[in-house]
Design an enzyme around this catalytic site. Structure first.
Site, PDB file in Angstrom:
ATOM      1  N   ASP A   1     113.755  46.273  50.525  1.00 46.09           N
ATOM      2  CA  ASP A   1     113.548  46.151  51.980  1.00 46.09           C
ATOM      3  C   ASP A   1     113.810  44.655  52.524  1.00 46.09           C
ATOM      4  O   ASP A   1     113.433  43.545  51.964  1.00 46.09           O
ATOM      5  CB  ASP A   1     112.003  46.415  52.378  1.00 46.09           C
ATOM      6  CG  ASP A   1     112.058  47.123  53.604  1.00 46.09           C
ATOM      7  OD1 ASP A   1     112.228  46.450  54.884  1.00 46.09           O
ATOM      8  OD2 ASP A   1     111.698  48.247  53.653  1.00 46.09           O
TER       9      ASP A   1
ATOM     10  N   SER B   1     113.536  49.047  59.288  1.00 48.03           N
ATOM     11  CA  SER B   1     113.064  49.849  58.382  1.00 48.03           C
ATOM     12  C   SER B   1     112.897  51.394  58.748  1.00 48.03           C
ATOM     13  O   SER B   1     113.012  52.271  57.746  1.00 48.03           O
ATOM     14  CB  SER B   1     111.694  49.452  57.773  1.00 48.03           C
ATOM     15  OG  SER B   1     111.842  48.113  57.143  1.00 48.03           O
TER      16      SER B   1
ATOM     17  N   ASP C   1     110.767  40.399  65.794  1.00 45.35           N
ATOM     18  CA  ASP C   1     112.026  40.629  66.307  1.00 45.35           C
ATOM     19  C   ASP C   1     112.763  39.893  67.317  1.00 45.35           C
ATOM     20  O   ASP C   1     114.107  40.316  67.622  1.00 45.35           O
ATOM     21  CB  ASP C   1     111.962  42.078  66.664  1.00 45.35           C
ATOM     22  CG  ASP C   1     111.198  42.908  65.443  1.00 45.35           C
ATOM     23  OD1 ASP C   1     111.716  42.915  64.509  1.00 45.35           O
ATOM     24  OD2 ASP C   1     110.304  43.794  65.948  1.00 45.35           O
TER      25      ASP C   1
ATOM     26  N   ARG D   1     108.960  53.143  68.791  1.00 45.42           N
ATOM     27  CA  ARG D   1     108.890  53.012  67.258  1.00 45.42           C
ATOM     28  C   ARG D   1     107.381  53.444  66.675  1.00 45.42           C
ATOM     29  O   ARG D   1     106.578  53.054  67.639  1.00 45.42           O
ATOM     30  CB  ARG D   1     109.220  51.877  66.701  1.00 45.42           C
ATOM     31  CG  ARG D   1     109.136  51.881  65.123  1.00 45.42           C
ATOM     32  CD  ARG D   1     109.714  50.652  64.386  1.00 45.42           C
ATOM     33  NE  ARG D   1     109.601  50.383  63.124  1.00 45.42           N
ATOM     34  CZ  ARG D   1     109.966  49.557  62.273  1.00 45.42           C
ATOM     35  NH1 ARG D   1     110.836  48.840  62.605  1.00 45.42           N
ATOM     36  NH2 ARG D   1     109.518  49.382  61.051  1.00 45.42           N
TER      37      ARG D   1
ATOM     38  N   LYS E   1     105.130  50.150  53.290  1.00 47.55           N
ATOM     39  CA  LYS E   1     106.388  50.712  53.440  1.00 47.55           C
ATOM     40  C   LYS E   1     106.462  52.302  52.800  1.00 47.55           C
ATOM     41  O   LYS E   1     107.274  52.819  52.768  1.00 47.55           O
ATOM     42  CB  LYS E   1     107.543  49.993  52.541  1.00 47.55           C
ATOM     43  CG  LYS E   1     107.653  48.622  53.066  1.00 47.55           C
ATOM     44  CD  LYS E   1     108.498  48.597  54.213  1.00 47.55           C
ATOM     45  CE  LYS E   1     108.641  47.152  54.940  1.00 47.55           C
ATOM     46  NZ  LYS E   1     109.303  47.158  56.253  1.00 47.55           N
TER      47      LYS E   1
ATOM     48  N   ASP F   1     111.263  41.652  53.198  1.00 48.77           N
ATOM     49  CA  ASP F   1     111.282  42.064  54.715  1.00 48.77           C
ATOM     50  C   ASP F   1     109.910  41.320  55.213  1.00 48.77           C
ATOM     51  O   ASP F   1     109.843  40.525  56.129  1.00 48.77           O
ATOM     52  CB  ASP F   1     111.207  43.330  54.844  1.00 48.77           C
ATOM     53  CG  ASP F   1     111.108  43.530  56.323  1.00 48.77           C
ATOM     54  OD1 ASP F   1     112.039  43.032  57.207  1.00 48.77           O
ATOM     55  OD2 ASP F   1     110.500  44.745  56.894  1.00 48.77           O
TER      56      ASP F   1
ATOM     57  N   HIS G   1     109.327  38.017  57.465  1.00 45.23           N
ATOM     58  CA  HIS G   1     108.921  38.011  58.745  1.00 45.23           C
ATOM     59  C   HIS G   1     108.128  36.813  58.917  1.00 45.23           C
ATOM     60  O   HIS G   1     107.828  36.585  60.083  1.00 45.23           O
ATOM     61  CB  HIS G   1     108.210  39.172  59.030  1.00 45.23           C
ATOM     62  CG  HIS G   1     109.260  40.563  59.245  1.00 45.23           C
ATOM     63  ND1 HIS G   1     109.981  40.316  60.446  1.00 45.23           N
ATOM     64  CD2 HIS G   1     108.977  41.715  58.788  1.00 45.23           C
ATOM     65  CE1 HIS G   1     110.603  41.552  60.551  1.00 45.23           C
ATOM     66  NE2 HIS G   1     110.220  42.353  59.838  1.00 45.23           N
TER      67      HIS G   1
ATOM     68  N   ASP H   1     117.305  48.322  53.319  1.00 48.03           N
ATOM     69  CA  ASP H   1     117.480  49.284  54.431  1.00 48.03           C
ATOM     70  C   ASP H   1     117.896  48.367  55.878  1.00 48.03           C
ATOM     71  O   ASP H   1     118.312  49.192  57.015  1.00 48.03           O
ATOM     72  CB  ASP H   1     116.127  49.837  54.833  1.00 48.03           C
ATOM     73  CG  ASP H   1     115.076  48.719  54.871  1.00 48.03           C
ATOM     74  OD1 ASP H   1     115.258  47.409  54.245  1.00 48.03           O
ATOM     75  OD2 ASP H   1     113.974  48.914  55.204  1.00 48.03           O
ATOM     76  N   HIS H   2     118.027  47.149  55.804  1.00 45.22           N
ATOM     77  CA  HIS H   2     118.329  46.245  56.713  1.00 45.22           C
ATOM     78  C   HIS H   2     118.398  44.779  56.110  1.00 45.22           C
ATOM     79  O   HIS H   2     117.681  44.458  55.157  1.00 45.22           O
ATOM     80  CB  HIS H   2     117.724  46.096  57.986  1.00 45.22           C
ATOM     81  CG  HIS H   2     116.043  46.053  57.813  1.00 45.22           C
ATOM     82  ND1 HIS H   2     115.765  44.727  57.611  1.00 45.22           N
ATOM     83  CD2 HIS H   2     114.959  46.846  57.536  1.00 45.22           C
ATOM     84  CE1 HIS H   2     114.246  44.765  57.228  1.00 45.22           C
ATOM     85  NE2 HIS H   2     113.945  46.140  57.448  1.00 45.22           N
TER      86      HIS H   2
ATOM     87  N   HIS I   1     114.827  40.563  62.047  1.00 48.41           N
ATOM     88  CA  HIS I   1     115.904  41.216  61.189  1.00 48.41           C
ATOM     89  C   HIS I   1     117.144  40.552  61.379  1.00 48.41           C
ATOM     90  O   HIS I   1     117.295  39.572  62.287  1.00 48.41           O
ATOM     91  CB  HIS I   1     115.849  42.636  61.093  1.00 48.41           C
ATOM     92  CG  HIS I   1     114.545  43.407  60.868  1.00 48.41           C
ATOM     93  ND1 HIS I   1     114.324  44.582  61.155  1.00 48.41           N
ATOM     94  CD2 HIS I   1     113.565  42.764  60.014  1.00 48.41           C
ATOM     95  CE1 HIS I   1     113.289  45.024  60.844  1.00 48.41           C
ATOM     96  NE2 HIS I   1     112.529  43.960  60.041  1.00 48.41           N
TER      97      HIS I   1
END
Length: 546
Positions: A18, A69, A160, A276, A352, A420, A424, A461-462, A491
């Site tokens: 991730d 994600s 973000d 989301r 996750k 991930d 962050h 995933d990113h 991200h």
């Protein structure tokens, strides 16, 4: 669990790293800075490709949109590009669908005598959990539809979008309110707020205390009082210099007499404008579940009209009322595999877990076949992720390795969260540690796959941890006035790696003629490796027999 794999089929193991994308290798690339001998070995011994994991490649509105994600796992599992997140809502806005049904019901409740419309969500233009444009449209339609009392409950991002910009977003929102209410009798105010990681936006029931803090702030109006949102941000930053927006304490805005300006009362209407689902579902449950709710003590629950932006959990139909209906995703890769009778394992730590199950399965939490599918949820640490940056990489690998050694599963998928979640935090050194822990886990899994004569697929995933600095429009790193880097917590739009190493003797090469390879090609790739028929509407596999 059966004691043998499907006859004639070797085990196939997928590892999703991730947030581990492919960066430039510069000084702000934690993946490049980390020691990753296991990934280097996979690159040298197997097939290595790069695939897109952002923007239109995963169903988002534009290629400036970062992957995330939710859409990443949705797309990997679907095998197709499905309209996602902001784009799904954008489509509903263009068609007018969003202003019918639930919106009209919310307006009817909010325009009853003494009632108010409450809008709760992430104050951000990152387009990962919420959209600034959607919020502005909600305000515009609230005005045109006669909503005189409106309260906003703002959650600050810092992940973000560029960190420490909560004050700017709050100021923009205040200006937007003035533009729409100046010279009118509209009573519109910001009523509460807090950082997303400590207020409201918990996920997968990792820490209900986060949701409780939001409930006290937004609904009860009993969080720490401040005379304004700007005063709250300024004070909290002064008390903890350098604090991230995502960690700002929950607060309630109060009037001159010390009373909360916007608690939720009987008869009000409440809308969560996040699109989301993973970080909106728990607050949703707090509003709509009855006496069986066990997340925390809600006190007296107000009798309100409640709606979410869209469907957050398909299996529980949560929320029951939403402004926009979600896309229908059928024939996901695990559904295809389940129909074949092959046994599947999904393992991830809590942060996750829903991605490897709910989102992977096309917004479905339950297995397609409970007899052949096993889901493993490894509890995440309830601590700031950079304080324990290895997270549960080793424990996740343990489950996969044990399952391989015992036999019985043909397809095993897992997620390693550290790249991930630690990325962050904006802590570069901790992120290096997280990536190294991911590398070690991948290496251990690879050894077990090799011993089982199986096939290993590793991807992400990113992007995130490979680009940890804010950049200007020319892509150059940004620094603060003292010359220190402005660490990025969001991200990226970078591609992600895809490794395929088949230890069974099968040889593979890149497929020819695949246009714009992305995460949507993964499902067909997995089915080819399992020798199963690929649905006609899937995007093509990225590999072919050598």
């Amino acid at each position: 669990m059966s004691t043998t794999t499907t006859p004639g089929v070797r085990p196939l193991v997928l590892v999703v790293m991730d947030g581990v994308g492919t960066g430039t290798g510069d000084a702000y690339d934690a993946v490049a800075a980390a020691a990753t001998p296991q990934l280097d070995r996979l690159r040298d011994t197997g097939l290595h490709l790069e695939v897109a994991a952002h923007g239109t490649h995963v169903g988002l509105s534009s290629d400036s949109d970062m992957g995330n994600s939710e859409v990443g796992h949705n797309t990997m599992g679907a095998g197709r590009i499905i309209p996602q997140g902001a784009k799904r809502v954008d489509d509903a806005v263009r068609g007018g669908e969003i202003w019918e049904g639930a919106w009209q019901d919310a307006v009817a409740a909010a325009t009853a005598d003494g009632s108010a419309l409450h809008l709760i969500g992430l104050l951000s233009d990152g387009n990962v959990h919420s959209s600034w444009d959607h919020l502005m449209l909600l305000l515009d339609h609230a005005k045109s539809d006669g909503v005189t009392r409106l309260r906003l409950h703002t959650l600050f991002d810092g992940r973000d979008v560029e960190d420490r910009t909560a004050d700017r977003f709050a100021a923009r929102l205040e200006e937007a309110l003035v533009e729409r209410t100046d010279g009118t009798d509209l009573d519109w105010q910001i009523a509460s707020g807090g950082g997303r990681m400590v207020t409201t936006m918990d996920r997968y029931e990792a820490n209900w205390g986060v949701v409780e803090a939001g409930w006290r702030a937004h609904v009860q109006g009993e969080a720490r009082p401040f005379e304004s949102v700007s005063k709250a941000i300024t004070t909290l930053r002064e008390e903890t210099p350098g604090i991230s927006d995502q960690l700002l304490e929950a607060f309630t805005v109060v009037d001159a007499d010390g009373g909360a300006v916007g608690p939720v009362r009987d008869g009000d209407a409440v809308i969560i404008f996040n699109f989301r689902g993973d970080r909106a579902i728990e607050l949703t449950r707090a509003f709509v579940e009855g006496d069986g709710f066990a997340g925390f003590d809600r006190g007296t629950v107000p009798d309100i009209f409640f709606a979410g932006m869209t469907l957050y959990d398909g299996d529980t139909n949560m929320p029951p009322v939403r402004l926009v209906q979600p896309p229908t995703i059928t024939d996901t890769v695990s559904e295809v595999i389940a129909r074949s009778g092959m046994h599947q394992l999904a393992a991830s730590e809590t942060q996750k877990y829903g991605h490897m199950t709910y989102f992977w399965n096309g917004n479905r939490s339950d297995p397609f076949d409970a007899e052949t599918e096993t889901y493993i949820d490894i509890p995440s640490d309830q601590i700031e992720f950079d304080k324990a940056p290895r997270m549960k990489a080793a424990e996740t690998a343990d489950y996969v390795i044990k399952a391989l050694e015992e036999g019985g599963y043909t397809f095993l998928r897992s997620n390693l969260a550290g790249g991930d979640m630690v990325g962050h935090t904006g802590n570069f050194e901790a992120t290096i540690t997280a990536v190294e822990a991911v590398d070690e886990a991948v290496g251990r899994i690879a050894t077990a796959v090799e011993a089982a004569g199986g096939c290993l697929v590793v991807t992400a995933d990113h992007g995130n941890s490979e680009d940890m600095v804010e950049r200007d429009k020319q892509g150059q790193p940004r620094t603060s006035q003292d010359g220190t880097p402005l660490w990025k917590t969001a991200h990226s739009t970078n591609p992600v790696p895809l490794y395929v190493v088949d230890y069974s003797g099968h040889r593979w090469e890149p497929a020819e003629g695949v246009e714009a390879p992305g995460l949507s090609n993964l499902a067909a790739t997995l089915l080819v490796l399992l020798d199963l028929e690929v649905p006609q509407d899937y995007r093509p596999a990225l590999i072919a027999p050598a």
